[in-house]
Design an enzyme around this catalytic site. Structure first.
Site, short mmCIF file in Angstrom:
data_model
loop_
_atom_site.label_atom_id
_atom_site.label_comp_id
_atom_site.label_asym_id
_atom_site.label_seq_id
_atom_site.Cartn_x
_atom_site.Cartn_y
_atom_site.Cartn_z
N HIS A 107 32.24 37.20 35.95
CA HIS A 107 33.61 36.75 35.83
C HIS A 107 34.61 37.90 35.95
CE1 HIS A 107 36.41 33.59 34.56
NE2 HIS A 107 37.05 34.54 33.90
N GLU A 148 43.35 29.60 39.36
CA GLU A 148 42.24 30.06 38.54
C GLU A 148 41.44 28.89 38.00
OE1 GLU A 148 42.34 33.97 36.71
OE2 GLU A 148 42.53 32.87 34.84
N SER A 149 40.15 29.13 37.80
CA SER A 149 39.28 28.04 37.35
C SER A 149 39.10 28.06 35.84
CB SER A 149 37.90 28.20 38.00
OG SER A 149 37.30 29.38 37.52
N HIS A 150 38.86 26.92 35.26
CA HIS A 150 38.42 26.82 33.88
C HIS A 150 37.36 25.73 33.80
CE1 HIS A 150 40.08 28.26 29.79
NE2 HIS A 150 39.51 29.23 30.44
N GLU A 206 38.77 35.71 22.79
CA GLU A 206 39.59 35.15 23.86
C GLU A 206 40.66 34.24 23.29
OE1 GLU A 206 37.29 33.69 27.16
OE2 GLU A 206 36.48 35.69 27.54
N GLN A 214 44.09 32.67 22.69
CA GLN A 214 45.06 32.45 23.75
C GLN A 214 46.44 33.00 23.40
OE1 GLN A 214 44.13 30.42 26.79
NE2 GLN A 214 42.35 31.46 25.93
N ASN A 266 40.35 33.65 42.85
CA ASN A 266 39.46 33.62 41.70
C ASN A 266 38.10 33.14 42.18
OD1 ASN A 266 38.69 31.45 39.13
ND2 ASN A 266 39.06 33.57 38.67
#
Ligand code: ADP
Lengths: 79, 577, 231, 79
Positions: free
Chosen positions: B47, B91-93, B310, B312, B530
């Site tokens: 990542h 961007e991916s999640h 992480e 936020q 990404n």
């Protein structure tokens, strides 16, 4: 019977709502306020008349729908 | 998590292979500490390091006269005239959205917003490209519901209009949905903020929300396949707070109006680790962090936990000397945490101190330069044969076939989704979802507007990854052109399976080649992007999905055209049928 | 016209509102007022704009209603000043007790971001004088909690006093359950105070003041405000 | 002390969330489900050590902010 399901965020999971409420209460002049956590409560009227069975049913409902067990925990009370 | 003895076994648990573990020891010249191993493992995760994809991404064209900053910054920057730039990225999640659809999608939106406003841009539009499993799969319903509510919950609250996107359904996404979020912002060309730290002795400041134990090792998780146990193994899910994000946007933009900032970077994947390492690394300086000063939500957090959290809605800023009071006043006005947590050094190292102990001391050069880079084995895809129209027989009347098509999951109305998003906030949306081939958002105070679209047809990519990649770029270009706008550049989100499988790497490489050819032919460079790999559940990969986010500019928003046909207009077909 | 827009943390439609107000005021920008202020500059109109004040946490508008600035806004209204609350602003007005009733979660439990029609129910205020009685206008909905609730006595009083300003309708003007997007009682989209000075409504007229953005049905409201305040 | 404030919609105020939950539970195959009501719960850590005073403080907070008495009623419990 009536089952009361209380759903709260698990400890350690950020609770932005609780934080905002705590902050607002302080702004209003209330003091001595520590941690504030916000949760949900769901009151269910159940046809079931056996307390044990009613509790088990409500727990099944919580597992399946009422709580998101990835981030929430719940407790069930039957009255 | 408390510190455990560091060993090859632990390194493996942290996602490092034997060779990588050896390299860590060589760089350190000693046994790394628990915290140091954590830092290496997230920085060297797929990542963060792009170790499987980097060599292929180099093939994408990234330059044009109008490109101000290409890949390598938090987001891509293109000149749109009038002294303005558009700053955008996708961007991916994906993994978080499968585990907890609402929060996964919400924090995905939050993350991409930060990538854009950290560069000084006010976000003016959000889009989202979604792929779900079969509608008849019971899990799909929950995922769709949560993802859509999460995107809306976050985007609506921060007050950025959600103006477009795309949705597909396919069995290949049953156990691995894709949530790709795109943000576009606007900044003056002479006020763009970068992340390279500078100025020995300058303060490093932490702003935003407090740090908790959220999503520790999220970056390594995003770099691993799913199995049946993933839901138990999963680290604490990150919960988004769009309210704090909104305050953070306003506070950062207010601070950016002063000359207080040397460098700024959001804390995204791998939080404090990647932001501090990247800022210092890019600036060719060193950085010292004092974790005792980090605003903490929980008690007893270790250095490892703080470095890898992480949580936020957090940012890291390097301030100019003497700017602390200006900055502090702004963040206090917005009720956000503000703390000086370190300073820039000339050592070329990251040094992390906690409770009087040096928890990490790593040379930044080797951490970046000796990060693994793989040319993984490739099996080039063999495109499926093209169907011969002559061999296809009609089994139902055309009108019936048309109805069936219109009602199919991939073509039916998206209004149920789009209507849960606020497309109008900001008062600049000229074309909303469904009104044009690309969304049109005007720039306040200017006649100019941006045309924005997301495109990819995974079916095509599965049949022929190269043509599919090419087609996705071409479709984005056509959608922008069809509104009357001039296409400028794209961002991309490469969603693929396990790169250690040669056929997946083949799909990836072929898609890149197709995209590159299309981008070159159309003078439509890639300015940000990404990569999301390991999108597999129990060994089954998703369809190759190189999602493209395209952006164009139109000088006069009044000229923009939609798809509505008015009475007495002629219909003209262009191109070969 | 001297207009002021109150900014709460989480407000996000202040620009939309400023654009609409400037458009009818020869480009004159409204002043922005921070929620921590305790006094106001001289103003003819105060607007509480849309957004998610305090994140919509607890109840929409609940925390904003307790802001320091709201004391000044209430005094301003009590002295006969004009106050307009849109969406979150309407929620804040009800939470502050400046308008009756409450706004509950949408009956469908989903956020609604879509166009809708509403019918103008009365025209004797600066906000509604630009419209004709019964006129159907198209507006933008963007809310998750717009389900207007009041007890029957209150509703009857509002109806009797002509305080229902707008109702959700079909494009052709019918009002029924089918044209009610969020479950509001009696299809109420906006109400006005008995003295016709304080208006609260859920939809966003400020997002339709320019044909380029898809419509200008909101313009008469703002033009009416300027005219009414000049008179 | 800890004060737990439970906020429910008043009887007579339609509770679409409760209704939707009841409906969803039935769809999931649970039966014998009657009325379902959804509410909020707010847990406050208070510095106050006197139970009576803590309760009075929490009630003041509920009146002022935590509940909207136009539509909601609340109860406070101190633990
Ligand atoms: N996930 C989404 N979020 C917001 N808008 C969406 C989403 N998916 C589709 N839309 C919008 O709905 C409209 C129709 O979608 P689609 O059928 O994919 O359009 P097209 O084929 O023209 O790209 C487009 O305007 C698109 O932007």
């Amino acid at each position: 019977m009536k089952a009361i399901v209380t759903v709260m965020l698990k400890p350690g999971v950020l609770d932005p709502q609780g934080r905002a409420i705590g902050h607002a209460l302080e702004t209003l002049g209330f003091d001595g306020i520590g941690d504030v956590r916000a949760g949900k409560i769901i009151e269910l009227e159940l046809a079931e008349t056996d307390a044990g069975k009613a509790k088990a049913a409500a727990e099944a409902m919580a597992d399946k729908l009422l709580a998101n067990t990835v981030i929430e925990s719940y407790r069930v009370e039957v009255v | 998590m408390s510190a455990r003895p560091v060993s090859e076994k632990l390194a493996r648990e942290f996602g490092l292979n034997a060779e990588e573990w050896g390299r860590v020891q060589t760089i350190m010249g000693r046994m790394p500490s628990f915290t140091e191993l954590g830092i290496f493992s997230v920085m060297w995760s797929e990542h963060c390091s792009y170790k499987s994809s980097r060599i292929w991404l180099k093939e994408l064209p990234t330059k044009a006269e109008w490109v101000v900053h290409g890949p390598g910054e938090n987001a891509g920057v293109v000149d749109i005239g009038d002294g303005l730039t558009a700053i955008f990225k996708m961007e991916s999640h994906n993994h978080p959205s499968f585990i907890e659809p609402y929060q996964g999608a919400a924090t995905g939106v939050g993350g991409i917003l930060r990538d854009v406003f950290t560069m000084g841009a006010r976000p003016i539009a959000n889009l989202n490209a979604l792929r779900f499993g079969r509608p008849e799969n019971p899990r799909t319903k929950r995922v769709v519901d949560g993802v859509v509510r999460g995107i809306g919950g976050y985007g609506n609250c921060v007050g950025v209009p959600t103006v477009g996107g795309e949705v597909n359904f396919h069995a290949a996404y049953d156990g691995n949905p894709l949530v790709n979020a795109m943000t576009v912002g606007i900044a003056p060309k002479d006020r763009i903020f970068l992340s390279a730290a500078a100025g020995i002795g300058n303060q490093v400041v932490y702003v935003g929300s407090k740090t908790g134990r959220d999503g520790i090792h999220g970056a390594t998780m995003a770099s691993a396949e799913f199995d049946a146990n993933s839901e138990e193994k999963r680290p604490t899910v990150q919960v988004g707070d769009p309210f704090t994000e909104k305050l953070l946007i306003e506070a950062c933009l207010e601070l950016m109006g002063t000359d207080a900032i040397v460098a700024i970077q959001d804390m995204g994947a791998a939080g404090l680790t990647s932001s501090s390492v990247e800022m210092a690394g890019k600036g060719g300086v060193g950085i010292q962090l004092d974790l005792d000063s980090v605003p903490q939500r929980e008690t007893g957090m270790s250095a490892y936990e703080m470095m890898l959290s992480e949580s936020q809605e957090r940012m890291l800023i390097v301030l100019r000397p003497g700017a602390e009071e200006i900055a502090r006043a702004i963040f206090e006005k917005w009720d956000l945490d503000f703390a000086v947590i370190g300073h820039i050094t000339d050592t070329g190292r990251i040094v992390v101190r906690h409770k009087g102990v040096t928890e990490a001391d790593i040379p930044l050069g080797p951490l970046a330069d000796e990060a693994p880079l793989y040319r993984r084995p490739i099996q080039w895809p063999v495109p499926l044969p093209v169907l011969d129209n002559a061999t296809i027989t009609c089994t139902m009347p055309t009108d019936q076939a048309l109805l069936q098509l219109v009602a199919s999951p991939d073509l039916c109305s998206r209004a149920w989704i789009a209507s849960q998003y606020d497309p109008a906030v900001g008062g600049q949306t000229v074309k909303k979802p469904g009104q044009a081939d690309a969304a049109i958002v005007k720039i306040e105070g200017s006649n100019r507007a941006l045309a924005i679209t997301t495109d990819c047809t995974p079916r095509y990519c599965q049949a022929d990854p190269k043509m599919g990649g090419m087609q996705a770029v071409a479709e984005a270009w056509r959608n922008i052109t069809a509104t009357g706008a001039r296409p400028l550049a794209i961002t991309d989100n490469m969603n693929f399976g396990n790169p250690e499988k040669p056929e997946i790497m083949g799909q990836f490489a072929a898609a890149i080649q197709g995209m590159a050819e299309a981008c070159i032919a159309l003078d439509f460079p890639v300015v940000s992007g990404n990569v999301s790999l390991y999108n597999e559940t129990e060994g089954k990969g998703i369809l190759p999905t190189p999602a493209i986010g395209g952006l164009g500019v139109i000088e006069d928003a009044h000229v923009a055209r939609g798809i509505a046909i008015e009475p007495h207009q002629d219909l003209v077909l262009i191109g070969e049928t | 016209m001297r207009a002021g827009i109150v900014l709460f943390p989480g407000t996000n439609r202040e620009r939309d509102m400023a654009i609409a107000l400037a458009k009818v005021s020869g480009g004159r920008e409204p002043v922005m007022i921070w929620h921590k202020e305790t006094s106001l500059p001289p103003l003819d109109l105060i607007v509480l704009p849309g957004g998610f004040s305090h994140g919509d946490y607890l109840r929409c508008g609940a925390m904003a209603a307790q802001s320091p600035v709201m004391r000044a806004v209430r005094d301003f209204a009590e002295a006969g000043g004009h106050v307009l609350g849109v969406c979150n602003g309407f929620q804040i007005l009800t939470e502050a007790g400046m308008l009756p009733g409450a706004l509950l979660r949408n009956a469908g439990l989903r956020f609604l971001g879509q166009d809708h029609s509403m019918r103008v129910e009365q025209t004797d205020s600066i906000y509604t004088s630009g419209y004709a009685q019964g006129q159907i206008i198209r507006v933008v909905l963007a809310h998750g909690d717009g389900n207007y609730f009041a007890d029957t006595a209150t509703l009857d009083r509002l109806e009797g006093e002509g305080q229902v300003a707008f109702r959700y309708a079909s494009p052709s003007g019918e009002v029924s359950d089918a044209t009610n997007p969020n479950g509001s009682q009696r299809g109420i989209a906006g109400i006005i105070s008995a003295n016709r000075r304080v208006l609260g409504l859920m939809p966003h007229p400020e997002d339709y003041v320019d044909p380029l953005m898809g419509g200008e049905d909101g313009l008469p409201m703002f033009a009416g405000i300027v005219q009414g305040l000049a008179a």
